[in-house]
Design a protein around this motif. Structure first.
Motif, mmCIF file in Angstrom:
data_model
loop_
_atom_site.group_PDB
_atom_site.id
_atom_site.type_symbol
_atom_site.label_atom_id
_atom_site.label_comp_id
_atom_site.label_asym_id
_atom_site.label_seq_id
_atom_site.Cartn_x
_atom_site.Cartn_y
_atom_site.Cartn_z
ATOM 1 N N GLY A 268 29.035 16.768 -13.428
ATOM 2 C CA GLY A 268 30.335 16.339 -13.905
ATOM 3 C C GLY A 268 31.465 16.584 -12.945
ATOM 4 N N THR A 269 31.309 17.484 -11.959
ATOM 5 C CA THR A 269 32.360 17.762 -10.969
ATOM 6 C C THR A 269 31.911 17.334 -9.580
ATOM 7 O OG1 THR A 269 31.505 20.016 -10.733
ATOM 8 C CG2 THR A 269 33.305 19.674 -12.299
ATOM 9 N N ILE A 270 30.769 17.890 -9.151
ATOM 10 C CA ILE A 270 30.247 17.518 -7.838
ATOM 11 C C ILE A 270 29.364 16.271 -7.963
ATOM 12 C CG2 ILE A 270 28.882 18.303 -5.891
ATOM 13 C CD1 ILE A 270 29.706 21.137 -6.544
ATOM 14 N N SER B 107 31.551 12.156 4.390
ATOM 15 C CA SER B 107 32.792 11.716 3.751
ATOM 16 C C SER B 107 32.977 10.237 4.033
ATOM 17 C CB SER B 107 33.993 12.522 4.256
ATOM 18 O OG SER B 107 34.144 12.352 5.652
ATOM 19 N N GLY B 108 33.253 9.480 2.995
ATOM 20 C CA GLY B 108 33.457 8.047 3.136
ATOM 21 C C GLY B 108 34.473 7.543 2.151
ATOM 22 N N LEU C 171 29.848 18.174 0.789
ATOM 23 C CA LEU C 171 29.001 19.335 0.544
ATOM 24 C C LEU C 171 28.755 20.074 1.847
ATOM 25 C CD1 LEU C 171 26.422 17.733 -1.925
ATOM 26 C CD2 LEU C 171 28.524 18.968 -2.455
ATOM 27 N N ASP C 172 28.681 21.381 1.730
ATOM 28 C CA ASP C 172 28.424 22.247 2.886
ATOM 29 C C ASP C 172 27.143 23.020 2.619
ATOM 30 O OD1 ASP C 172 28.455 23.794 5.111
ATOM 31 O OD2 ASP C 172 30.342 24.820 4.685
ATOM 32 N N ARG C 173 26.125 22.755 3.435
ATOM 33 C CA ARG C 173 24.838 23.398 3.212
ATOM 34 C C ARG C 173 24.941 24.904 3.404
ATOM 35 N NH1 ARG C 173 20.659 25.812 5.172
ATOM 36 N NH2 ARG C 173 21.859 26.173 7.065
ATOM 37 N N PHE D 172 17.844 14.310 -2.017
ATOM 38 C CA PHE D 172 18.518 14.848 -0.825
ATOM 39 C C PHE D 172 19.875 14.190 -0.675
ATOM 40 C CE2 PHE D 172 14.045 15.389 -0.066
ATOM 41 C CZ PHE D 172 13.953 16.659 0.479
ATOM 42 N N VAL D 173 20.842 15.007 -0.130
ATOM 43 C CA VAL D 173 22.161 14.472 0.183
ATOM 44 C C VAL D 173 22.623 15.099 1.500
ATOM 45 C CG1 VAL D 173 23.353 16.266 -1.139
ATOM 46 C CG2 VAL D 173 24.522 14.122 -0.623
#
Length: 719
Positions: free
Chosen positions: A106-108, A75-76, A124-126, A69-70
């Motif tokens: 490799g990107t996200i 943002s940090g 990320l936007d759910r 889960f994320v």
């Protein structure tokens, strides 16, 4: 309160519960690698395994995870740690290399190939993407050979409350019948929330009314709008503006909200009866009106609209129920009164009717508020019309002998005027029916006589038409006195007004010109022109013109003589006693000074132009033409501003064409406090010595000429 506490705990611990349910079983139920359970090369342990244990063993699997889960919108300063990949084949050395592939690899998402740590590199936007499917694989770092087959796992984006509710279908429009009971369904609204509906309360909506109370209410969870007040009257207020709010987080503080508007219109029901604008109507109608012709309209107003406002009209009482009828105008909803049978002014001059207006569509729910009808009284006055004469019989049969004498009476017709006025009647024969003029009729009494002999063998029957005509649409003008004189008045203008018997009567005006003419003793007109005026005097028109010309010439001579005489009496030279330099006005009494305005007319001393309070300024423009100024020579940057301004002032002072111009101002009184003193010679007679004007030469060049005129030298004094 316990339920609310449980709900809050569930909202807080749901992610942890899911984590333990999905992750921990994969840890405890994962098959144990034989190399971790037993030392390498030990066959004794392998021999102790029973046949039953061999049946229950699963295929080899070294991964200890299945999903991660994320948190969205995180943002940090550094990438967020999503989780760690680990296989039981990893002895803790650096010989295993972790490889990540799939959605966003490799990107996200980036993996540390040594430790297996996975980091999210972007926010990320759910609502954009709720989960990512990736593939993990462990390979030998030296040989890049897979240590075990690749395995898929899921990274789910955990929702936060970052979306406000929205009414996609708004604004709304709804209707509800007026006079509805409380709780009547109006409409239902729907709001959507892009947050996760199965996680927490981010998408749990609660509805409320911000505007529109106390007329309407809304159920907080179903968003059904209902009426909240009884007997809302459309005729009092037809439209309502309602504002609905949807708030997430179950309506708790901190939740996001969205609003929409609902325009609710009350539809009409038949709850109002028709009402006549007045209780009594008056109409008048000519007796000769055509059948079916409308003679008047009545109107019953209904506050309702549409079908509920339609009414029907009936005559329920009165002495003219069989004479008149009333119908409804479908366009205007008026009651139109028409004539069913002929009217006769001489028989009946007025009628009284009672009309009723009733609603066509009755609502049973409001029948107790009836009756839905109203009545009014209609009075109809019959006006007399100029009806034609009526014969005593429509046909007459006359018998006459063929040898009857000429001018003998062979019959008589009679007719009368049905009007109240009973005008005289004149009879005549329609000559289209008597082309040979064989019959005559007396215009006064209707007696028919023979004009030519009749022959039975030639014509046995004669059909003629008699016409009876009223004699009052004619006009007779009679002289009220005799002895008209053309010398006194030749022409008389007589205005004549002609009007009909309509309602209202229509009229027109004409002028009859009556000229007085000279006639003989037998009444024969001899002359009717202007020359007839002078003939009795014995003068012709030419003589009259000559006399008038002489009179005009004489008047011109008199006017010229008077004008020359007036110019001759005027003097050409002003006498010494009329010197304009001194004008002395004499009075019989002594005044009280300049402040005394009662002893004499002060207007005499005033300027005539200043009597009305307006003293015009007389500007004197110079005769010189404008001379353009020469431009100044260029000067260095350090020019003296003071010299520049003085130069411009000097140019303006010396320019005769520049305003302001010299002007003459007229005053109606003598000023005070002048340094020159008084120049009047009124007081000179009271002085013992002659007045000396030598001081005038000391006043400057402007008074030099005045000093020469009034200064007296020693030689003059002796003289």
């Amino acid at each position: 309160m316990p339920e609310r506490l449980t709900e809050m705990l569930m909202d807080t611990w749901t992610p942890l519960i899911i984590l333990w349910i999905t992750v921990l079983p994969s840890i405890y139920m994962a098959p144990m690698n034989q190399s971790q359970v037993l030392p390498s090369g030990s066959s004794t342990g392998l021999k102790r395994l029973t046949e039953e244990q061999r049946v229950l063993n699963r295929s080899k699997r070294g991964w200890v995870w299945n999903q991660m889960f994320v948190l969205e919108e995180f943002s940090g300063p550094e990438p967020i740690l999503v989780g760690r990949l680990h296989t039981d084949l990893d002895p803790g050395s650096s010989k295993i290399k972790y490889i990540l592939s799939g959605d966003g690899a490799g990107t996200i998402f980036v993996i540390n190939d040594k430790t297996g740590d996975i980091h999210a590199m972007k926010r990320l936007d759910r609502e954009e993407k709720a989960e990512y499917t990736l593939t993990a694989q462990a390979v030998d770092r030296d040989t890049n050979k897979p240590l075990e087959p690749p395995s898929e796992f899921i990274i789910k984006v955990q929702d936060i409350n970052d979306n406000a509710p929205e009414f996609v279908d708004g604004p709304y429009h709804a209707t509800v019948p007026e006079m509805s009971v409380v709780g009547t369904f109006v409409t239902k609204v729907t709001a959507t929330d892009a947050d996760d509906p199965v996680y927490g309360n981010s998408a749990k909506l609660v509805y409320s009314i911000l505007e529109g109370q106390p007329y309407f209410s809304i159920e907080p969870h179903t968003a059904i709008i209902k009426t909240a007040l009884p007997n809302m009257d459309r005729e009092a207020k037809e439209e309502y503006f309602v504002v609905i709010q949807a708030k997430d987080m179950g309506g708790h503080m901190g939740g996001l909200s969205g609003t929409t508007t609902v325009t609710i219109t009350l539809t009409d029901v038949n709850d109002n009866p028709p009402k006549f604008a007045q209780s009594l109507y008056h109409f008048s109608v000519m007796e000769d009106v055509a059948l079916g012709e409308p003679i008047g309209r009545v109107k019953a107003n209904d506050l309702d609209i549409g079908e509920n406002a339609k009414s029907s009209y009936d005559i329920i009482e009165g002495d003219g129920m069989d004479i008149f009828e009333i119908t409804t105008d479908a366009q205007t909803q008026d009651g139109v009164i028409r004539v069913r049978k002929p009217l006769d002014f001489e028989t009946k001059k007025s009628y009284t009717l009672k009309v009723e207006a009733a609603n066509i569509h009755i609502d049973p729910r409001f029948i107790s508020g009836g009756p839905f009808k109203d009545t009014a009284t209609v009075k109809i006055v019959v006006e007399d019309a100029d009806e034609p004469p009526v014969f005593s019989s429509p046909t007459y049969l006359l018998e006459v002998h063929e040898n009857a004498a000429i001018n003998s009476v062979i019959g008589q017709v009679t007719a009368h005027d049905p009007d109240v006025s009973s005008s005289p009647i004149r009879f005549s024969i329609d000559r289209h029916t008597d082309l040979e003029r064989q019959f005559n009729i007396n215009a006064e009494d209707g007696k028919i006589t023979l004009a030519t002999p009749l022959d039975r063998e030639t014509n046995t029957w004669h059909n003629i038409t008699i016409v009876a005509t009223e004699t009052n649409n004619t006009l007779s003008i009679l002289a009220k006195h005799n002895g008209f004189s053309r010398q006194k008045q030749e022409v008389y203008l007589l205005p004549i007004i002609i009007s009909d018997s309509g309602n209202p009567p229509m009229s027109s005006t004409s002028t009859l010109t009556i000229r007085v003419c000279g006639c003989s003793s037998d009444g024969i007109v001899q002359s009717c022109n202007v020359e007839a005026y002078v003939l009795p005097i014995g003068l012709s028109m030419g003589a009259l013109i000559a006399i008038l010309a002489c009179i005009i010439l004489l008047l011109v001579i008199v006017v010229l003589f008077v004008t020359l005489r007036r110019h001759k009496n005027e003097p050409l030279i002003i006498k010494d006693d009329e010197d304009v330099r001194e004008n002395i006005i004499r009075y019989d009494d002594e005044g009280g000074g300049e402040e005394d305005t009662e002893a004499f007319d002060i207007a005499t001393l005033q300027n005539p132009d200043g009597i009305n309070g307006f003293l015009p300024r007389k500007d004197i423009k110079p005769d010189l033409q404008f001379m353009p100024r020469q431009g100044l020579a260029p000067v260095p940057n350090g020019v003296d501003v003071d010299d520049f301004i003085n130069t411009r002032i000097q140019e303006a002072d010396n320019d005769p064409t520049a305003p302001p111009y010299d002007s003459i101002q007229i005053y109606g009184y003598e000023g005070r406090g002048s340094a020159a003193g008084s120049l009047s010679s009124l007081e000179s007679s009271a002085s013992d010595s002659d007045q000396n004007f030598d001081y005038l030469s000391e006043w400057g060049p402007r008074f030099k000429r005045l000093g020469e005129l009034y200064s007296v030298g020693e030689s003059d004094k002796e003289t």
